[in-house]
Design an enzyme around this catalytic site. Structure first.
Site, PDB file in Angstrom:
ATOM      1  N   CYS A 160      13.366  11.270   6.937  1.00 52.59           N
ATOM      2  CA  CYS A 160      13.495  10.916   8.356  1.00 52.59           C
ATOM      3  C   CYS A 160      14.936  11.083   8.802  1.00 52.59           C
ATOM      4  CB  CYS A 160      12.932   9.547   8.689  1.00 52.59           C
ATOM      5  SG  CYS A 160      13.115   8.346   7.444  1.00 52.59           S
ATOM      6  N   LYS A 179       0.861  -1.189   0.000  1.00 52.46           N
ATOM      7  CA  LYS A 179       0.000   0.000   0.000  1.00 52.46           C
ATOM      8  C   LYS A 179       0.895   1.236   0.000  1.00 52.46           C
ATOM      9  CE  LYS A 179      -1.569   2.869   3.049  1.00 52.46           C
ATOM     10  NZ  LYS A 179      -1.559   4.117   2.262  1.00 52.46           N
ATOM     11  N   GLU A 202       9.794  15.844  15.756  1.00 55.98           N
ATOM     12  CA  GLU A 202      10.053  15.765  14.317  1.00 55.98           C
ATOM     13  C   GLU A 202       9.105  16.714  13.580  1.00 55.98           C
ATOM     14  OE1 GLU A 202       9.128  12.077  12.128  1.00 55.98           O
ATOM     15  OE2 GLU A 202      11.090  12.325  11.160  1.00 55.98           O
ATOM     16  N   GLU A 230      10.240   1.516  10.547  1.00 57.21           N
ATOM     17  CA  GLU A 230      11.223   2.592  10.335  1.00 57.21           C
ATOM     18  C   GLU A 230      10.479   3.898  10.562  1.00 57.21           C
ATOM     19  OE1 GLU A 230      14.279   2.237  10.029  1.00 57.21           O
ATOM     20  OE2 GLU A 230      14.470   0.159   9.381  1.00 57.21           O
TER      21      GLU A 230
HETATM   22  C1  UN1 Z   1      13.915   8.426   4.605  1.00 55.26           C
HETATM   23  O1  UN1 Z   1      14.052   9.621   4.831  1.00 55.26           O
HETATM   24  O2  UN1 Z   1      12.902   7.827   4.993  1.00 55.26           O
HETATM   25  O3  UN1 Z   1      19.674   8.288   3.815  1.00 55.26           O
HETATM   26  C2  UN1 Z   1      14.884   7.637   3.823  1.00 55.26           C
HETATM   27  C3  UN1 Z   1      18.907   8.970   3.155  1.00 55.26           C
HETATM   28  C4  UN1 Z   1      18.157   8.316   2.017  1.00 55.26           C
HETATM   29  C5  UN1 Z   1      16.982   7.575   2.529  1.00 55.26           C
HETATM   30  C6  UN1 Z   1      16.092   8.394   3.413  1.00 55.26           C
HETATM   31  N1  UN1 Z   1      19.041   7.408   1.319  1.00 55.26           N
HETATM   32  O4  UN1 Z   1      18.723  10.153   3.393  1.00 55.26           O
END
Ligand code: UN1
Length: 511
Positions: free
Chosen positions: A299, A190, A400, A265
């Site tokens: 993230c 999804k 965040e 994650e």
């Molecule tokens: C994310 O922000 O969920 O390391 C992944 C990084 C990217 C992946 C980010 N290769 O910033």
């Protein structure tokens, strides 16, 4: 309006609006609800990038049953053969990279340079996972009994569910789908409702490369309707989510009820420490890229910069100058440095945190405003924002934001910076700028996070290393590298006794 089929060519920009159906058992099917939703360009919301199915529980059920049927055959295809299909997909993705990057910029907003990087991350993952198909190693080990053989083999889990975010709409689905299928699982994915097209592009490529029907199924729609069916379904054996910590808690709790493998994650609040002895030009480049790349919507984004007092003033001044000079706009324009927020709700969150920061007494050094005049009129744009004199416990330094808002926190030393860096609910990425190797190594040991960079910003993980974090960032699993193979397989211990007699472990001890 055009209705998509697997063989339909991709339609270029500014062409007819595509209606994309769910992809179940190798067929394009409408949602059982009869409802659809629009995928709009966040840089210009007048543009509808595609129309997608607003699915419900029955659609998940159909997809799970298709995946269950496909699993009976797919699990028996030798892993190196499964991996060859993934390798072929990498080659096709390379050919289609530009087209898919442009589609992604239109639905997600990040600039072309970055969407090309996102597609490349899927290509890297495909090449890497294709290689894993010829490894998937397990230990062989001596038995404690004579004439007995012992080994452990990896087995697929069955049907896996993937719930993926909008910020890396092809890379993150590839982190989940590719190891899953190389290991012999089948999938129901999804994608985020803001960016389903890029997931379709990935799955279309895998199908073109030879992934059989039912092995990967796509059900589009909203988390509110699809979350429970996906996390509670008794025939789904694993759930992998990339999303907020809030959603992670709900998904993790639901998945635990039926003992699913569950990989989460989640959020980050990533610190970059800049010491007096750092190469300041390099640290500035890193800060700018880490904080404002992807409009701060990673993230891994650099959202706190902890700067030693000897360089704090100079660093803050130069960062503000550079932030003000960034060109904001539609990511399809190669001259643009930063695109829009993904949607109105995210933009409002970003602006809300500007107000919170001001109210908490942080010093707004630049930005903070929505951009909505002229070329920005139809998009979700805001200025790159820098707060100075931020105290480590302020909300803007703890929560965040997921937008282009960065906090500068002054500090006296590395000894003071490390606890500030660690004292947050999250632990995904971290960075230190220094030329002192002793300090670098102590930070590598003491920063409590899943990822630490020395002299590089907090973003930019490579696909063959473990990706994930500690505390509210996840539940101990890692994507990328071998960690993904661990997640998508179950160990089976196999003993072969060729002694022709009953040998009792722990009891029959040969003289
Ligand atoms: C994310 O922000 O969920 O390391 C992944 C990084 C990217 C992946 C980010 N290769 O910033």
């Amino acid at each position: 309006m055009a209705t998509d089929t697997l063989s339909a060519p991709m339609l270029g920009e500014a062409s007819r609006t595509r209606v994309l159906k769910n992809f179940i058992d190798g067929e394009w099917v409408e949602a059982s609800t009869g409802e659809t939703f629009e995928d709009r360009n966040p840089a210009d919301t007048r543009e509808v990038v595609g129309i997608f199915q607003k699915s419900g529980r029955q659609d998940v059920e159909d997809a799970v049953q298709a995946a269950r049927r496909a699993f009976t055959k797919w699990r028996l295809v030798p892993a190196p053969r499964r991996a060859e299909i993934v390798y072929a997909a990498a080659e096709i993705l390379l050919e289609r990279k530009e087209e898919y990057a442009r589609d992604m910029t239109r639905e997600m907003g990040k600039i072309l340079k970055e969407t090309r990087g996102d597609v490349q991350e899927a290509i890297d993952t495909a090449y890497y996972m294709a290689g894993e198909g010829r490894r998937m190693f397990g230990p062989t080990t001596p038995s404690e009994l004579p004439n007995k053989f012992a080994m452990a083999v990896r087995q697929p889990l069955g049907v896996c569910a993937m719930i993926t975010p909008w910020n890396f709409p092809m890379a993150i689905p590839s982190w989940k789908l590719l190891p899953a299928i190389v290991c012999g699982n089948t999938c129901v994915i999804k994608p985020a409702q803001d960016t389903p097209l890029s997931t379709f592009n990935l799955v279309r490529t895998l199908t073109d490369a030879g992934v059989p029907k039912g092995v990967i199924n796509i059900v589009t729609g909203f988390g509110s309707a699809l979350g429970s069916p996906l996390t509670e379904h008794p025939e789904i054996r694993a759930v992998s989510l990339t999303g907020s910590s809030e959603v992670g808690r709900i998904v993790g709790t639901a998945a635990a009820q039926s003992f699913k493998h569950c990989s989460l994650e989640l959020g980050g609040k990533n610190p970059m420490i800049v010491l007096d002895d750092a190469n300041l030009d390099l640290a500035l480049e890193g800060a700018l890229w880490g904080a404002f790349g992807t409009t701060g919507q990673r993230c891994t984004a650099t959202s706190r910069i902890i700067v030693q007092k000897g360089v704090y003033g100079q660093f803050a001044h130069r960062l503000v100058e550079r932030a003000k000079a960034l060109k904001i706009g539609n990511g399809l324009d190669e001259a643009v440095d930063m695109g829009p927020a993904i949607n109105e709700a995210q933009l409002n969150t970003d602006l809300k945190y500007v107000d919170i920061g001001k109210a908490e007494g942080a010093k707004l050094l630049c930005g903070g405003n929505r951009l909505d005049g002229g070329e920005y009129k139809h998009g979700w744009f805001m200025e790159p924002t820098v707060f100075g004199e931020v105290a480590p416990k302020m909300r803007i330094a703890q929560e965040e934001i997921f937008g282009p808002v960065v906090s500068l926190i002054p500090c006296d030393s590395l000894e003071e910076a490390i606890p500030i860096a660690n004292d947050i609910p999250y632990g995904l990425s971290s960075a230190l700028y220094t030329r002192d190797v002793n300090k670098a190594f102590s930070a590598m040991r003491d920063l409590y996070a899943g990822i630490t960079y020395i002299n590089a910003p907090t973003i930019g993980a490579e696909v063959h290393l473990p990706f994930g974090g500690v505390k509210a960032t996840g539940n101990g699993h890692r994507e990328g590298g071998i960690g993904a193979i661990d997640f998508y397989t179950e160990w089976k211990a196999v003993y072969v006794d060729y002694s022709d007699r009953l040998q009792r472990a722990q009891i029959d001890r040969p003289e």
